[in-house]
Structure formats: structure tokens, C-alpha cells
Motif scaffolding. Structure first.
Motif, PDB file in Angstrom:
ATOM      1  N   PHE A 104       3.322   2.921   0.035  1.00 41.72           N
ATOM      2  CA  PHE A 104       2.939   4.335  -0.081  1.00 41.72           C
ATOM      3  C   PHE A 104       2.643   4.692  -1.533  1.00 41.72           C
ATOM      4  O   PHE A 104       1.614   5.311  -1.849  1.00 41.72           O
ATOM      5  CB  PHE A 104       4.068   5.216   0.461  1.00 41.72           C
ATOM      6  CG  PHE A 104       3.825   6.696   0.325  1.00 41.72           C
ATOM      7  CD1 PHE A 104       3.118   7.382   1.294  1.00 41.72           C
ATOM      8  CD2 PHE A 104       4.328   7.392  -0.765  1.00 41.72           C
ATOM      9  CE1 PHE A 104       2.904   8.760   1.177  1.00 41.72           C
ATOM     10  CE2 PHE A 104       4.111   8.760  -0.900  1.00 41.72           C
ATOM     11  CZ  PHE A 104       3.408   9.443   0.073  1.00 41.72           C
ATOM     12  N   ASN A 105       3.544   4.294  -2.435  1.00 42.53           N
ATOM     13  CA  ASN A 105       3.387   4.642  -3.849  1.00 42.53           C
ATOM     14  C   ASN A 105       2.196   3.923  -4.492  1.00 42.53           C
ATOM     15  O   ASN A 105       1.507   4.493  -5.349  1.00 42.53           O
ATOM     16  CB  ASN A 105       4.676   4.323  -4.612  1.00 42.53           C
ATOM     17  CG  ASN A 105       5.809   5.249  -4.216  1.00 42.53           C
ATOM     18  OD1 ASN A 105       5.582   6.385  -3.805  1.00 42.53           O
ATOM     19  ND2 ASN A 105       7.045   4.775  -4.337  1.00 42.53           N
ATOM     20  N   LEU A 106       1.953   2.694  -4.090  1.00 46.75           N
ATOM     21  CA  LEU A 106       0.815   1.954  -4.628  1.00 46.75           C
ATOM     22  C   LEU A 106      -0.499   2.609  -4.211  1.00 46.75           C
ATOM     23  O   LEU A 106      -1.408   2.791  -5.038  1.00 46.75           O
ATOM     24  CB  LEU A 106       0.843   0.506  -4.152  1.00 46.75           C
ATOM     25  CG  LEU A 106      -0.354  -0.372  -4.571  1.00 46.75           C
ATOM     26  CD1 LEU A 106      -0.461  -0.439  -6.087  1.00 46.75           C
ATOM     27  CD2 LEU A 106      -0.228  -1.769  -3.975  1.00 46.75           C
ATOM     28  N   ILE A 107      -0.603   2.980  -2.952  1.00 48.02           N
ATOM     29  CA  ILE A 107      -1.826   3.618  -2.451  1.00 48.02           C
ATOM     30  C   ILE A 107      -2.113   4.904  -3.212  1.00 48.02           C
ATOM     31  O   ILE A 107      -3.241   5.135  -3.673  1.00 48.02           O
ATOM     32  CB  ILE A 107      -1.703   3.908  -0.932  1.00 48.02           C
ATOM     33  CG1 ILE A 107      -1.726   2.606  -0.141  1.00 48.02           C
ATOM     34  CG2 ILE A 107      -2.832   4.837  -0.470  1.00 48.02           C
ATOM     35  CD1 ILE A 107      -1.424   2.778   1.336  1.00 48.02           C
ATOM     36  N   TRP A 108      -1.092   5.730  -3.390  1.00 46.60           N
ATOM     37  CA  TRP A 108      -1.298   7.001  -4.074  1.00 46.60           C
ATOM     38  C   TRP A 108      -1.508   6.827  -5.576  1.00 46.60           C
ATOM     39  O   TRP A 108      -2.206   7.633  -6.206  1.00 46.60           O
ATOM     40  CB  TRP A 108      -0.141   7.947  -3.791  1.00 46.60           C
ATOM     41  CG  TRP A 108      -0.303   8.646  -2.486  1.00 46.60           C
ATOM     42  CD1 TRP A 108       0.242   8.301  -1.289  1.00 46.60           C
ATOM     43  CD2 TRP A 108      -1.118   9.797  -2.231  1.00 46.60           C
ATOM     44  NE1 TRP A 108      -0.164   9.165  -0.304  1.00 46.60           N
ATOM     45  CE2 TRP A 108      -0.998  10.095  -0.846  1.00 46.60           C
ATOM     46  CE3 TRP A 108      -1.929  10.601  -3.031  1.00 46.60           C
ATOM     47  CZ2 TRP A 108      -1.667  11.170  -0.260  1.00 46.60           C
ATOM     48  CZ3 TRP A 108      -2.591  11.671  -2.444  1.00 46.60           C
ATOM     49  CH2 TRP A 108      -2.463  11.948  -1.076  1.00 46.60           C
TER      50      TRP A 108
END
Length: 245
Positions: A104-108
Motif C-alpha cells: 500500500f505504502n509503495l503504491i502511494w
């Protein structure tokens, strides 16, 4: 109210009150200023404390912002960290000091990097006067780089107290209703918006508009390190570069 709920309530009150008190302390030591001209401010407390040492040396304008950055790190990161570790006696990962939901954090984070170039096209005379905070770094590449590197400690403090310590401290549970999520994010957004009063209008509006998203991303991703800290810091650097272009 049972004993467990009473402890949780007292903790939430403590978190909220401590955030407000630390913000007030930071305001009077680092944000309360006198306007010299369109491009220059004097941080009143810093000039009162260190002005005689500089004796009119113009470099006081540079060092007052270094002071501001490290005070943010001390009051907004170190102090809450000590509260969590020695008073609450909780794991630091409960307050976002972890990688969290990596996917999730990588995508954002990648989304944030992708839209970052758009900020170079943001033209606002108020922002041009405001940033970089000290105009002494203009024309000095080495000093400009050093200034922006030190700028990171400010963002670490800012994001930790308002997005991690405050939100995770109020959350206090892995399962919350949408209403409680909304309340927590709203409290964070209101405080961070008030924090920006006195800044250029564009920045104040952006703080109010982006605050809910940043609050959500931090809670959902269970990390204050990314994507919000990284993205916010990059916006800060862009804000320092854009007026020079």
C-alpha cells in the motif's frame, strides 16, 4: 465506564493536550515573527535569545531557520517519542515507526513521485516570497543543498506529531468504525490547518485539502515514514526550487 475504557480515555486526552501544548510552545519559540520586508522575517524568540551573539550579522537569517527545524525535531519527534517509550511504555511501531503495509505504502509513494512534477508549475507570488525561507541560500548551490537536507528533520517532527503520535494515540485500536476514523483524521486536519495560519493562502488551502488524505494514508498504511513523510518532504524541496526557476 470500565477501567480499561477509562485508561484509554485518559490516554487520548493526554495525547491531544500534549500535542496542543507542544504546538503552542513551538509557535512562540519558532513561528512568532516580525515581518522585515516581503522576503524576510525575524523569529522573535531566536533574535531575542541569540541576537546579541550575531551582532547584526545577516547570517542570523539562515541560522534562525536551522533553529526552527531542529526545534521541530526536538518538540515534535523526540518529546512524543519519550512519552510513548517511557510514559505509555508502548512499542514505537504502534505509532507508525515501521514500514507498515509495504505494498500500500509503495503504491502511494510512487503515485506521489509521479505527480510531484506538477508542483513545479505552481506559480504564486506569495509562495515565491515565502520560499526558500532564507534567501541567503540563493546562488550558493552547496548551502542550498545543505539547507534542504537539514529541512528533513523539520518534516520528521511535523509528520510524527500530527500524523503518527496524534492519530495513532487517539486511535488506540486496530478496529475502528468509519465515524471514529473520520473524527481522528478531522482533528489532525484541523490542527495542521491552524498550524499553517500566517503562511501563503495557497499553502493554507492545500493544508486543509490534503490533510484528510495524508491522515488516511498514515492510518491505513500504519507508517509515518512513507508515503506521507517522503512526499511532504519532496513537496518542501520543490517549494524551495520553484521560486528560483
Amino acid at each position: 465506564m470500565n477501567k480499561s475504557n477509562e485508561i484509554i480515555t485518559k490516554k487520548r486526552i493526554f495525547v491531544l493536550v500534549s500535542v496542543i501544548l507542544l504546538t503552542i510552545l513551538y509557535y512562540f519559540t519558532c513561528l512568532y515573527y516580525e515581518r522585515v520586508d516581503a522576503d524576510t522575517k525575524n523569529i522573535v524568540f531566536f533574535h531575542w535569545l541569540f541576537g546579541p551573539l550575531f551582532g547584526g550579522n545577516p547570517w542570523i537569517d539562515f541560522w534562525q531557520y536551522i533553529w526552527q527545524f531542529f526545534m521541530a525535531f526536538l518538540l515534535f519527534f523526540i518529546v512524543p517519542l519519550c512519552i510513548i517509550k517511557y510514559y505509555f511504555k508502548e512499542p514505537l511501531k504502534n505509532y507508525g515507526i515501521q514500514w507498515g503495509d509495504k505494498k500500500f505504502n509503495l503504491i502511494w509513494t510512487l503515485i506521489g513521485i509521479a505527480i510531484l512534477p506538477a508542483f513545479f508549475f505552481l506559480t504564486d507570488p506569495e509562495l515565491a516570497h515565502e520560499y526558500p525561507l532564507t534567501k541567503l541560500v540563493i546562488g550558493n548551490v552547496s548551502l542550498f543543498i545543505i539547507f534542504n537536507l537539514v529541512y528533513l528533520v523539520y518534516y520528521i517532527g511535523y509528520e510524527f506529531i500530527y500524523r503518527a503520535y496524534l492519530q495513532f494515540g487517539l486511535k488506540n485500536s486496530d478496529s475502528l468504525s468509519k465515524t471514529k476514523y473520520l473524527v481522528i483524521i478531522s482533528i489532525s486536519t484541523i490542527i495542521t490547518t491552524i498550524f499553517h495560519i500566517g503562511k501563503p493562502t495557497t499553502e493554507l488551502i492545500a493544508a486543509a485539502a490534503i490533510g484528510p488524505l495524508f491522515g488516511y494514508l498514515t492510518l491505513k498504511g500504519k507508517s509515518f515514514i512513507w508515503p506521507v513523510l517522503i512526499f511532504h518532504y519532496m513537496i518542501g524541496i520543490v517549494s524551495n526550487i520553484t521560486p528560483l526557476l
